[in-house]
Design an enzyme around this catalytic site. Structure first.
Site, PDB file in Angstrom:
ATOM      1  N   THR A 172       0.848  -1.194   0.000  1.00 56.08           N
ATOM      2  CA  THR A 172       0.000   0.000   0.000  1.00 56.08           C
ATOM      3  C   THR A 172       0.879   1.238   0.000  1.00 56.08           C
ATOM      4  OG1 THR A 172      -1.791  -1.122   1.180  1.00 56.08           O
ATOM      5  CG2 THR A 172      -1.786   1.276   1.245  1.00 56.08           C
ATOM      6  N   PHE A 174       1.161   5.232   0.811  1.00 55.02           N
ATOM      7  CA  PHE A 174       0.594   6.264   1.666  1.00 55.02           C
ATOM      8  C   PHE A 174       1.211   7.610   1.320  1.00 55.02           C
ATOM      9  CE2 PHE A 174       0.161   2.354   4.008  1.00 55.02           C
ATOM     10  CZ  PHE A 174      -1.026   2.468   4.716  1.00 55.02           C
TER      11      PHE A 174
END
Length: 277
Positions: A172, A174
């Site tokens: 992921t 960010f």
């Protein structure tokens, strides 16, 4: 004392882990929603906000691309986090004791193979760290949680199985958001500039708008579109490019972009994370 970094979720969420990875010396502030995390920075309660924008398996995070331009905040850094999922249980529980596992629906989907092999039934929870918190409070040795190693550490749970995700490359991305932009050149892997724009309603406007990046040798690493205000005719584009707005080739490309578009807004210029290399 410095103000904390706001993130969405319970302590132990993957966003919390991203805060620790990028700013290990700064306290993290859990918030109920992405909007609450943004508002914490606006109000001065937090100095920064950590927001997930995309996942290598599931694509972009819903609503984030809409929230970013309206937030009034600026991207000052990025971090890529490998999503390692552990099966967590109460102290003394064994893997063979677990009959049900709770987590966010996305994480449940990422561990289908492991759960099927062990005959573990899925229970949908509100989020990953919240599921770990729930398990810690139940006293039920047959119930496990799928969550981060950090969640296990925070809630006193034991890792009954580690790194059980089906996709070993699940990552992921960010973005770290601040009230003011930071245009300084920093980091050792180049700079990234993120912006949004709307193409003018003329033939081939998008093609012409993007042509300046090709002719000036600017690498565009991301281009995504999404509707604005629920309209099928108004489309906003979100883009990442390599380079700084003060670079001559980037300046020329952005000038050409502005000629064929409306509402161009730079969301931030920040150092490229090492994982991009």
């Amino acid at each position: 004392m410095s103000k904390p970094i706001a993130f969405q979720g319970e302590p132990g969420a993957y966003s919390h882990q991203a805060c620790r990875k990028l700013r290990p010396e700064t306290e993290a502030l859990p918030c109920r929603t992405f909007e609450d995390a943004i508002d914490a920075v606006r109000s001065g309660t937090a100095s920064l906000a950590m927001l997930p924008v995309e996942n290598s398996t599931y694509g972009r995070v819903a609503d984030i691309h809409t929230l970013l331009p309206e937030s009034g905040l600026h991207i000052v850094d990025e971090v890529f986090l490998r999503v390692h999922i552990n099966l967590l249980g109460l102290p003394g529980a064994r893997l063979e004791d677990i009959t049900h596992a709770m987590s966010h629906t996305v994480l449940l989907g990422q561990c289908k193979g492991f759960l099927a092999r062990h005959g573990i039934h899925r229970i949908t929870g509100a989020d990953t760290a919240g599921s770990a918190l729930h398990v810690s409070q139940t006293g039920d040795h047959s119930l496990g949680a799928l969550a981060s190693p950090l969640a296990g550490e925070i809630y006193g749970l034991e890792a009954l199985a580690e790194h059980i995700e089906d996709n070993s490359n699940n990552t992921t991305r960010f973005l770290l958001m601040a009230p003011e932009p930071d245009m300084s050149r920093r980091g050792g892997d180049g700079m990234i500039t993120t912006f949004v724009f709307e193409a003018r309603n003329i033939p081939a406007s998008l093609y012409k708008a993007l042509g300046g990046f090709a002719t000036n040798g600017v690498n565009m690493t991301k281009l995504e579109s999404y509707m604005v205000g629920g309209s099928f005719t108004a489309t906003r584009f979100y883009a990442d490019i390599e380079g700084h707005p003060d670079d001559p080739n980037v300046r020329l490309a952005m000038d050409e972009l502005a000629y064929f578009t409306t509402n161009v807004a730079v969301l931030g210029t920040y150092p490229a994370a090492p994982e991009r290399q």
